[in-house]
Design a protein around this motif. Structure first.
Motif, PDB file in Angstrom:
ATOM      1  N   ILE A   1       5.531  12.346   1.253  1.00  0.00           N
ATOM      2  CA  ILE A   1       5.056  12.509   2.141  1.00  0.00           C
ATOM      3  C   ILE A   1       5.419  13.707   3.082  1.00  0.00           C
ATOM      4  N   GLY A   2       6.825  13.628   2.981  1.00  0.00           N
ATOM      5  CA  GLY A   2       8.121  14.948   3.853  1.00  0.00           C
ATOM      6  C   GLY A   2       8.611  14.172   4.730  1.00  0.00           C
ATOM      7  N   TYR A   3       8.926  12.623   4.710  1.00  0.00           N
ATOM      8  CA  TYR A   3       9.790  12.011   5.702  1.00  0.00           C
ATOM      9  C   TYR A   3      10.398  11.239   4.569  1.00  0.00           C
ATOM     10  N   LYS A   4      11.823  11.787   4.178  1.00  0.00           N
ATOM     11  CA  LYS A   4      12.541  11.511   3.369  1.00  0.00           C
ATOM     12  C   LYS A   4      13.608  10.175   4.107  1.00  0.00           C
TER      13      LYS A   4
ATOM     14  N   HIS B   1       0.779  -1.023   0.025  1.00  0.00           N
ATOM     15  CA  HIS B   1       0.140  -0.179   0.032  1.00  0.00           C
ATOM     16  C   HIS B   1       0.974   1.377  -0.455  1.00  0.00           C
ATOM     17  N   GLY B   2      -0.260   2.666  -0.380  1.00  0.00           N
ATOM     18  CA  GLY B   2       0.964   3.456  -0.605  1.00  0.00           C
ATOM     19  C   GLY B   2       0.828   4.642   0.825  1.00  0.00           C
ATOM     20  N   TYR B   3       0.464   4.013   2.413  1.00  0.00           N
ATOM     21  CA  TYR B   3       0.739   4.518   3.325  1.00  0.00           C
ATOM     22  C   TYR B   3       1.396   4.317   3.908  1.00  0.00           C
ATOM     23  N   PHE B   4       2.152   4.582   3.897  1.00  0.00           N
ATOM     24  CA  PHE B   4       3.746   4.662   4.430  1.00  0.00           C
ATOM     25  C   PHE B   4       5.001   5.745   4.914  1.00  0.00           C
ATOM     26  N   LYS B   5       5.422   5.896   5.580  1.00  0.00           N
ATOM     27  CA  LYS B   5       6.234   7.387   5.567  1.00  0.00           C
ATOM     28  C   LYS B   5       7.094   7.214   4.872  1.00  0.00           C
ATOM     29  N   GLY B   6       7.218   8.366   4.080  1.00  0.00           N
ATOM     30  CA  GLY B   6       8.387   7.958   3.132  1.00  0.00           C
ATOM     31  C   GLY B   6       8.048   9.767   2.282  1.00  0.00           C
ATOM     32  N   THR B   7       9.168  10.144   1.796  1.00  0.00           N
ATOM     33  CA  THR B   7       9.334  11.392   0.594  1.00  0.00           C
ATOM     34  C   THR B   7       8.275  11.626   0.335  1.00  0.00           C
TER      35      THR B   7
ATOM     36  N   LEU C   1       8.115  -1.085 -12.030  1.00  0.00           N
ATOM     37  CA  LEU C   1       7.176  -1.277 -10.453  1.00  0.00           C
ATOM     38  C   LEU C   1       6.115  -0.279 -11.208  1.00  0.00           C
ATOM     39  N   PHE C   2       5.082  -0.024 -10.220  1.00  0.00           N
ATOM     40  CA  PHE C   2       3.596   0.472 -10.756  1.00  0.00           C
ATOM     41  C   PHE C   2       3.793   1.707  -9.262  1.00  0.00           C
ATOM     42  N   VAL C   3       3.615   3.136  -9.131  1.00  0.00           N
ATOM     43  CA  VAL C   3       3.946   3.902  -8.368  1.00  0.00           C
ATOM     44  C   VAL C   3       2.475   4.407  -8.536  1.00  0.00           C
ATOM     45  N   GLY C   4       1.320   4.314  -7.926  1.00  0.00           N
ATOM     46  CA  GLY C   4       0.448   4.792  -7.721  1.00  0.00           C
ATOM     47  C   GLY C   4       0.210   5.544  -6.190  1.00  0.00           C
ATOM     48  N   PHE C   5       0.487   7.424  -6.121  1.00  0.00           N
ATOM     49  CA  PHE C   5       0.261   7.684  -4.799  1.00  0.00           C
ATOM     50  C   PHE C   5      -0.356   9.378  -5.356  1.00  0.00           C
ATOM     51  N   GLY C   6      -0.263   8.963  -6.491  1.00  0.00           N
ATOM     52  CA  GLY C   6      -0.751  10.554  -6.877  1.00  0.00           C
ATOM     53  C   GLY C   6      -0.206  11.457  -7.026  1.00  0.00           C
ATOM     54  N   ALA C   7      -0.314  12.843  -7.746  1.00  0.00           N
ATOM     55  CA  ALA C   7       0.844  13.453  -8.108  1.00  0.00           C
ATOM     56  C   ALA C   7       0.365  14.876  -7.322  1.00  0.00           C
ATOM     57  N   PRO C   8       1.234  15.238  -7.000  1.00  0.00           N
ATOM     58  CA  PRO C   8       2.870  15.310  -7.471  1.00  0.00           C
ATOM     59  C   PRO C   8       3.809  14.769  -6.405  1.00  0.00           C
ATOM     60  N   LYS C   9       2.990  13.702  -5.624  1.00  0.00           N
ATOM     61  CA  LYS C   9       3.678  12.275  -4.619  1.00  0.00           C
ATOM     62  C   LYS C   9       4.557  11.385  -5.419  1.00  0.00           C
ATOM     63  N   GLN C  10       4.115  11.117  -5.909  1.00  0.00           N
ATOM     64  CA  GLN C  10       4.428   9.788  -7.260  1.00  0.00           C
ATOM     65  C   GLN C  10       6.024  10.722  -8.161  1.00  0.00           C
ATOM     66  N   GLU C  11       5.764  11.147  -8.449  1.00  0.00           N
ATOM     67  CA  GLU C  11       6.857  11.562  -9.469  1.00  0.00           C
ATOM     68  C   GLU C  11       8.511  11.981  -8.066  1.00  0.00           C
TER      69      GLU C  11
ATOM     70  N   GLU D   1      12.314   4.991   7.946  1.00  0.00           N
ATOM     71  CA  GLU D   1      12.313   3.281   8.519  1.00  0.00           C
ATOM     72  C   GLU D   1      11.770   3.065   7.513  1.00  0.00           C
ATOM     73  N   ASP D   2      10.405   3.625   6.968  1.00  0.00           N
ATOM     74  CA  ASP D   2       9.679   2.596   6.303  1.00  0.00           C
ATOM     75  C   ASP D   2       9.339   2.463   5.005  1.00  0.00           C
ATOM     76  N   GLU D   3       9.981   3.962   5.397  1.00  0.00           N
ATOM     77  CA  GLU D   3      10.744   3.925   3.437  1.00  0.00           C
ATOM     78  C   GLU D   3      11.302   2.796   3.263  1.00  0.00           C
ATOM     79  N   LYS D   4      12.811   2.803   3.645  1.00  0.00           N
ATOM     80  CA  LYS D   4      13.673   1.992   3.386  1.00  0.00           C
ATOM     81  C   LYS D   4      13.258   0.656   3.240  1.00  0.00           C
ATOM     82  N   LYS D   5      12.242   0.242   4.152  1.00  0.00           N
ATOM     83  CA  LYS D   5      11.941  -1.169   4.042  1.00  0.00           C
ATOM     84  C   LYS D   5      10.967  -1.726   2.947  1.00  0.00           C
ATOM     85  N   VAL D   6      10.235  -1.014   2.556  1.00  0.00           N
ATOM     86  CA  VAL D   6       9.305  -0.969   1.507  1.00  0.00           C
ATOM     87  C   VAL D   6      10.452  -0.955   0.280  1.00  0.00           C
TER      88      VAL D   6
END
Length: 253
Positions: A144-147, A136-142, A167-177, A150-155
């Motif tokens: 949503i401002g969490y560059k 899913h896309g609900y993890f802490k990562g770049t 890899l399909f990345v479906g976060f919506g723009a501009p988050k996914q970009e 640890e969540d992002e590293k695990k994903v």
């Protein structure tokens, strides 16, 4: 026909769906990670005032014209794009390619359970498709401002361990970009595409506009009828056309 045009300084590849699929095929046969962005009119308007997003889009290996407004604008300025190429249509063609040639696919995005549902539906349609993994896309990562969280590293670790080709990345723009740009060099995939709500559609959570709306370039109208709250977002369309009509610099070869 030029290979690309610039709309408000955003490079858009002048390409058909068929040729885009050919490019993806070449990407999959290469060694480097390639990135595909799918901006529509709204994203180009955001990039007009967001230099970071503009730079990211222009750094893509393939940037397709997802919005019909981009096609209309190019024709008004007599620098016509060949056709509209949606992120959803290209994604489906990539799925077909993976099913036929044995490439593996990872679905990243959507609410919890949505990517899994999409993978199950895809397996029913394409029995030879190798779904390498889902998340899913609900993890802490770049996005949503969490560059480098640890969540992002695990994903990223999960994706790399899956050995996914696509890899399909479906976060919506501009988050996914922004997420793709930040992490593409950490990923081992051959092709990464930011494709917005594609996973939601594949899961059956969201219905795509009927064919007649698609052919007329009126998917935005269908979404507005179904989701009236989108009116504020859709107001960007006439604003975009005004920028196109009254500035010579907004579309160049």
């Amino acid at each position: 026909m030029p290979s690309f045009i610039k709309i408000m300084d955003v490079k858009i590849n002048n390409i058909t769906l068929k040729k885009a699929v050919d490019k993806v095929n070449k990407f999959l046969n290469g060694k480097d990670t390639k990135v595909i962005y799918t901006p529509n009119t709204e994203v180009v308007m955001i990039a007009k005032d967001d230099d970071k997003l503009k730079t990211i889009l222009n750094d893509g290996d393939l940037t397709i014209p997802d919005g019909i407004g981009l096609v209309y604008a190019s024709k008004i300025k007599k620098r016509p794009l060949a056709e509209r190429v949606t992120g959803y249509d290209l994604s489906v063609e990539m799925i077909k390619l993976a099913n036929k040639k044995g490439y593996s696919l990872f679905l990243l995005g959507g609410e919890k359970g949505v990517a899994k549902r999409a993978s199950e539906r895809l397996k029913n349609i394409y029995p030879n498709l190798n779904i390498a993994g889902v998340h899913h896309g609900y993890f802490k990562g770049t996005h949503i401002g969490y560059k480098n969280h640890e969540d992002e590293k695990k994903v990223i670790e999960i994706i790399n361990k899956s050995n996914a080709d696509i890899l399909f990345v479906g976060f919506g723009a501009p988050k996914q970009e922004k997420w793709i740009h930040e992490n593409k060099d950490k990923l081992n995939c051959k092709v990464i595409i930011g494709n917005g709500g594609t996973i939601d559609v594949l899961a059956g959570k969201v219905k795509r506009a009927p064919k007649v709306y698609q052919k007329l370039g009126l998917e935005w109208l269908y979404r507005l009828i179904k989701e009236p709250w989108r009116i504020k977002r859709q107001m960007v369309l006439p604003l975009f056309m005004l920028h196109v009509l009254f500035s010579r610099k907004n579309i160049v070869k």
